[in-house]
Design a protein around this motif. Structure first.
Motif, PDB file in Angstrom:
ATOM      1  N   GLU A  99      15.451 -13.018 -11.665  1.00 33.96           N
ATOM      2  CA  GLU A  99      16.158 -13.040 -10.383  1.00 33.96           C
ATOM      3  C   GLU A  99      16.745 -11.667 -10.080  1.00 33.96           C
ATOM      4  O   GLU A  99      16.627 -11.156  -8.955  1.00 33.96           O
ATOM      5  CB  GLU A  99      17.279 -14.087 -10.408  1.00 33.96           C
ATOM      6  CG  GLU A  99      16.828 -15.508 -10.241  1.00 33.96           C
ATOM      7  CD  GLU A  99      17.991 -16.474 -10.271  1.00 33.96           C
ATOM      8  OE1 GLU A  99      17.862 -17.561  -9.700  1.00 33.96           O
ATOM      9  OE2 GLU A  99      19.040 -16.144 -10.861  1.00 33.96           O
ATOM     10  N   GLU A 100      17.380 -11.084 -11.081  1.00 39.14           N
ATOM     11  CA  GLU A 100      17.962  -9.754 -10.900  1.00 39.14           C
ATOM     12  C   GLU A 100      16.868  -8.706 -10.696  1.00 39.14           C
ATOM     13  O   GLU A 100      17.006  -7.820  -9.851  1.00 39.14           O
ATOM     14  CB  GLU A 100      18.812  -9.394 -12.121  1.00 39.14           C
ATOM     15  CG  GLU A 100      19.400  -7.993 -12.099  1.00 39.14           C
ATOM     16  CD  GLU A 100      20.430  -7.792 -11.008  1.00 39.14           C
ATOM     17  OE1 GLU A 100      20.615  -6.627 -10.582  1.00 39.14           O
ATOM     18  OE2 GLU A 100      21.045  -8.786 -10.585  1.00 39.14           O
ATOM     19  N   TYR A 101      15.794  -8.830 -11.439  1.00 40.65           N
ATOM     20  CA  TYR A 101      14.707  -7.856 -11.335  1.00 40.65           C
ATOM     21  C   TYR A 101      14.092  -7.852  -9.931  1.00 40.65           C
ATOM     22  O   TYR A 101      13.769  -6.794  -9.383  1.00 40.65           O
ATOM     23  CB  TYR A 101      13.636  -8.191 -12.370  1.00 40.65           C
ATOM     24  CG  TYR A 101      12.438  -7.266 -12.339  1.00 40.65           C
ATOM     25  CD1 TYR A 101      12.544  -5.936 -12.757  1.00 40.65           C
ATOM     26  CD2 TYR A 101      11.196  -7.722 -11.899  1.00 40.65           C
ATOM     27  CE1 TYR A 101      11.454  -5.089 -12.728  1.00 40.65           C
ATOM     28  CE2 TYR A 101      10.097  -6.880 -11.870  1.00 40.65           C
ATOM     29  CZ  TYR A 101      10.237  -5.566 -12.281  1.00 40.65           C
ATOM     30  OH  TYR A 101       9.151  -4.725 -12.242  1.00 40.65           O
ATOM     31  N   LEU A 102      13.932  -9.028  -9.344  1.00 41.48           N
ATOM     32  CA  LEU A 102      13.255  -9.141  -8.055  1.00 41.48           C
ATOM     33  C   LEU A 102      14.190  -8.974  -6.863  1.00 41.48           C
ATOM     34  O   LEU A 102      13.788  -8.437  -5.829  1.00 41.48           O
ATOM     35  CB  LEU A 102      12.554 -10.505  -7.960  1.00 41.48           C
ATOM     36  CG  LEU A 102      11.408 -10.729  -8.952  1.00 41.48           C
ATOM     37  CD1 LEU A 102      10.929 -12.172  -8.891  1.00 41.48           C
ATOM     38  CD2 LEU A 102      10.254  -9.763  -8.676  1.00 41.48           C
ATOM     39  N   THR A 103      15.422  -9.441  -6.981  1.00 45.01           N
ATOM     40  CA  THR A 103      16.292  -9.493  -5.800  1.00 45.01           C
ATOM     41  C   THR A 103      17.658  -8.873  -5.997  1.00 45.01           C
ATOM     42  O   THR A 103      18.457  -8.834  -5.060  1.00 45.01           O
ATOM     43  CB  THR A 103      16.504 -10.957  -5.354  1.00 45.01           C
ATOM     44  OG1 THR A 103      17.235 -11.662  -6.380  1.00 45.01           O
ATOM     45  CG2 THR A 103      15.175 -11.661  -5.117  1.00 45.01           C
ATOM     46  N   GLY A 104      17.964  -8.392  -7.202  1.00 48.32           N
ATOM     47  CA  GLY A 104      19.322  -7.932  -7.489  1.00 48.32           C
ATOM     48  C   GLY A 104      19.743  -6.735  -6.662  1.00 48.32           C
ATOM     49  O   GLY A 104      18.922  -5.883  -6.297  1.00 48.32           O
ATOM     50  N   ASP A 105      21.024  -6.678  -6.358  1.00 49.87           N
ATOM     51  CA  ASP A 105      21.583  -5.551  -5.612  1.00 49.87           C
ATOM     52  C   ASP A 105      21.638  -4.320  -6.505  1.00 49.87           C
ATOM     53  O   ASP A 105      22.055  -4.384  -7.658  1.00 49.87           O
ATOM     54  CB  ASP A 105      22.996  -5.869  -5.107  1.00 49.87           C
ATOM     55  CG  ASP A 105      22.978  -6.963  -4.059  1.00 49.87           C
ATOM     56  OD1 ASP A 105      21.957  -7.084  -3.361  1.00 49.87           O
ATOM     57  OD2 ASP A 105      23.980  -7.692  -3.951  1.00 49.87           O
ATOM     58  N   ARG A 106      21.221  -3.194  -5.972  1.00 43.24           N
ATOM     59  CA  ARG A 106      21.360  -1.922  -6.676  1.00 43.24           C
ATOM     60  C   ARG A 106      22.695  -1.313  -6.278  1.00 43.24           C
ATOM     61  O   ARG A 106      22.879  -0.936  -5.112  1.00 43.24           O
ATOM     62  CB  ARG A 106      20.232  -0.956  -6.296  1.00 43.24           C
ATOM     63  CG  ARG A 106      18.947  -1.162  -7.070  1.00 43.24           C
ATOM     64  CD  ARG A 106      18.319  -2.513  -6.818  1.00 43.24           C
ATOM     65  NE  ARG A 106      16.960  -2.556  -7.393  1.00 43.24           N
ATOM     66  CZ  ARG A 106      16.246  -3.653  -7.476  1.00 43.24           C
ATOM     67  NH1 ARG A 106      16.752  -4.803  -7.071  1.00 43.24           N
ATOM     68  NH2 ARG A 106      15.037  -3.609  -7.980  1.00 43.24           N
ATOM     69  N   ARG A 107      23.607  -1.242  -7.229  1.00 41.01           N
ATOM     70  CA  ARG A 107      24.956  -0.768  -6.905  1.00 41.01           C
ATOM     71  C   ARG A 107      25.013   0.755  -6.993  1.00 41.01           C
ATOM     72  O   ARG A 107      25.772   1.344  -7.751  1.00 41.01           O
ATOM     73  CB  ARG A 107      25.973  -1.434  -7.820  1.00 41.01           C
ATOM     74  CG  ARG A 107      25.831  -2.949  -7.851  1.00 41.01           C
ATOM     75  CD  ARG A 107      26.953  -3.644  -8.548  1.00 41.01           C
ATOM     76  NE  ARG A 107      28.107  -3.779  -7.686  1.00 41.01           N
ATOM     77  CZ  ARG A 107      29.170  -4.540  -7.974  1.00 41.01           C
ATOM     78  NH1 ARG A 107      29.189  -5.230  -9.091  1.00 41.01           N
ATOM     79  NH2 ARG A 107      30.193  -4.615  -7.164  1.00 41.01           N
TER      80      ARG A 107
ATOM     81  N   GLY B 104      21.534 -13.275 -18.294  1.00 36.19           N
ATOM     82  CA  GLY B 104      20.197 -12.794 -17.992  1.00 36.19           C
ATOM     83  C   GLY B 104      20.196 -11.699 -16.943  1.00 36.19           C
ATOM     84  O   GLY B 104      19.483 -10.696 -17.070  1.00 36.19           O
ATOM     85  N   ARG B 105      21.013 -11.883 -15.919  1.00 36.04           N
ATOM     86  CA  ARG B 105      21.115 -10.845 -14.894  1.00 36.04           C
ATOM     87  C   ARG B 105      21.667  -9.552 -15.509  1.00 36.04           C
ATOM     88  O   ARG B 105      21.205  -8.459 -15.203  1.00 36.04           O
ATOM     89  CB  ARG B 105      22.007 -11.316 -13.750  1.00 36.04           C
ATOM     90  CG  ARG B 105      21.463 -12.497 -12.975  1.00 36.04           C
ATOM     91  CD  ARG B 105      22.396 -12.905 -11.822  1.00 36.04           C
ATOM     92  NE  ARG B 105      22.390 -11.889 -10.775  1.00 36.04           N
ATOM     93  CZ  ARG B 105      21.557 -11.900  -9.744  1.00 36.04           C
ATOM     94  NH1 ARG B 105      20.644 -12.844  -9.628  1.00 36.04           N
ATOM     95  NH2 ARG B 105      21.611 -10.950  -8.833  1.00 36.04           N
ATOM     96  N   GLY B 106      22.628  -9.708 -16.380  1.00 35.65           N
ATOM     97  CA  GLY B 106      23.205  -8.533 -17.025  1.00 35.65           C
ATOM     98  C   GLY B 106      22.207  -7.790 -17.903  1.00 35.65           C
ATOM     99  O   GLY B 106      22.234  -6.564 -17.983  1.00 35.65           O
ATOM    100  N   LEU B 107      21.307  -8.524 -18.567  1.00 30.92           N
ATOM    101  CA  LEU B 107      20.293  -7.873 -19.393  1.00 30.92           C
ATOM    102  C   LEU B 107      19.397  -6.969 -18.555  1.00 30.92           C
ATOM    103  O   LEU B 107      19.044  -5.857 -18.969  1.00 30.92           O
ATOM    104  CB  LEU B 107      19.448  -8.931 -20.107  1.00 30.92           C
ATOM    105  CG  LEU B 107      20.147  -9.733 -21.215  1.00 30.92           C
ATOM    106  CD1 LEU B 107      19.251 -10.865 -21.690  1.00 30.92           C
ATOM    107  CD2 LEU B 107      20.513  -8.827 -22.386  1.00 30.92           C
ATOM    108  N   CYS B 108      19.034  -7.440 -17.367  1.00 33.35           N
ATOM    109  CA  CYS B 108      18.213  -6.619 -16.473  1.00 33.35           C
ATOM    110  C   CYS B 108      19.013  -5.425 -15.952  1.00 33.35           C
ATOM    111  O   CYS B 108      18.483  -4.307 -15.843  1.00 33.35           O
ATOM    112  CB  CYS B 108      17.694  -7.464 -15.310  1.00 33.35           C
ATOM    113  SG  CYS B 108      16.538  -6.590 -14.229  1.00 33.35           S
ATOM    114  N   GLN B 109      20.276  -5.646 -15.639  1.00 31.14           N
ATOM    115  CA  GLN B 109      21.120  -4.552 -15.147  1.00 31.14           C
ATOM    116  C   GLN B 109      21.309  -3.479 -16.223  1.00 31.14           C
ATOM    117  O   GLN B 109      21.346  -2.284 -15.906  1.00 31.14           O
ATOM    118  CB  GLN B 109      22.465  -5.105 -14.693  1.00 31.14           C
ATOM    119  CG  GLN B 109      22.371  -5.949 -13.441  1.00 31.14           C
ATOM    120  CD  GLN B 109      23.642  -6.736 -13.174  1.00 31.14           C
ATOM    121  OE1 GLN B 109      24.539  -6.803 -14.014  1.00 31.14           O
ATOM    122  NE2 GLN B 109      23.726  -7.343 -12.001  1.00 31.14           N
TER     123      GLN B 109
END
Length: 297
Positions: A278-286, A220-225
């Motif tokens: 989770e990624e959308y709201l708090t994920g690190d922008r690399r 799921g995190r990867g889908l947002c990334q």
């Protein structure tokens, strides 16, 4: 026609048993090859396990990716430490038959394909619990991925080096989905993607609900990334993509399994949604990392 040179890249992180199983399998191959194991900064005895094999096998090399915690960054480090015409990617904990590499090279030569996904069969433990049976049933539909989504998982992938030199390496910013993004990039560049039905690899099932939840949360995190870093291809972050349906449980299952698998499938879809937001709201922008790294860097 001369036989192309081949190197096998195996990323690993904190999995001493898995890497031992895989190396024991790879070392039985009948075709000449090199093996590059990339340790992604493990904190346990994993590097020591690999060093023991490296000491006794001249065609095995251990290298490290310590700066970026990412299986794709580890694979990129492996690619940069090779110079062969063909690169094979295998995950720690997988096994292959003795003729796996020979069969794959024959497929590459006979089809002239640039990017080949192998058949993956999942192996069940004795008296498998529900999560293991679900995993075995939904499996690794590599042919479906290639046909409808134009990619193969990186655990069962062969790629010509010239492809990496042209389109770049894996996107190391991604926690998951880097196999899809790379495969889509290869497809859009006009290369030939092929499914090697007769080249089989083996992967153990995920046997606990916790293991499934951990994986699907990462997916799921990867889908947002994917949307964050590649909006032109995957859409704007904020609305997760709909499930593809490729791994949906089949309708001809016994009623008990159909109900249980269906409930588990819905739960894991919700877990992927949780990981996405989770990624959308708090994920690190690399943003400190280059967009798509190149072979020569």
């Amino acid at each position: 026609m001369s036989r192309p040179t081949v190197e096998i890249v195996v990323p690993v992180y904190n999995d001493p048993e898995g890497i031992q199983t895989t190396l024991e399998s790879l070392l039985t191959q009948t075709t000449t090859h090199q093996i590059v194991v990339v340790d992604n900064d493990s904190t346990d005895r994993t590097p020591n396990v690999v060093r023991a094999y490296e000491k006794d096998h001249d065609h095995l090399t251990l290298c490290h990716e310590r700066e970026i915690q990412s299986s794709y960054a580890a694979r990129n480090t492996g690619i940069r430490n090779t110079d062969s015409e063909i690169l094979a990617f295998v995950d720690a904990d997988m096994t292959v038959p003795e003729d796996w590499l020979e069969s794959a090279l024959q497929t590459l030569q006979s089809t002239d394909a640039d990017y080949v996904g192998c058949n993956v069969e999942l192996t069940l433990p004795e008296n498998p619990p529900l999560p293991a049976r679900y995993d075995h049933h939904t499996g690794f539909p590599v042919e479906g991925y290639l046909e409808s989504q134009h990619f193969a998982p990186t655990c069962c992938l062969f790629v010509r080096r010239a492809v990496f030199e042209d389109v770049g390496l894996f996107d190391h910013r991604l926690e998951s989905g880097g196999d899809k993004e790379f495969g889509n990039r290869v497809y859009e560049a006009g290369y030939d993607l092929h499914f090697a039905e007769d080249v089989t690899m083996y992967h153990p099932t995920r046997n606990s609900l916790r293991a499934h939840i951990k994986k699907d949360r990462r997916v799921g995190r990867g889908l947002c990334q994917l949307q964050r870093y590649h909006p032109d291809r995957y859409g704007t972050p904020g609305v997760p993509p709909r499930p593809s349906g490729i791994k949906r449980p089949e309708r001809d299952l016994p009623t008990k399994d159909r109900l249980a698998f269906g409930a588990l499938s819905r739960l894991l879809t919700a877990v992927r949604g949780l990981g996405y937001y989770e990624e959308y709201l708090t994920g690190d922008r690399r943003e400190d990392l280059e967009v798509v790294p190149r072979v020569e860097t």
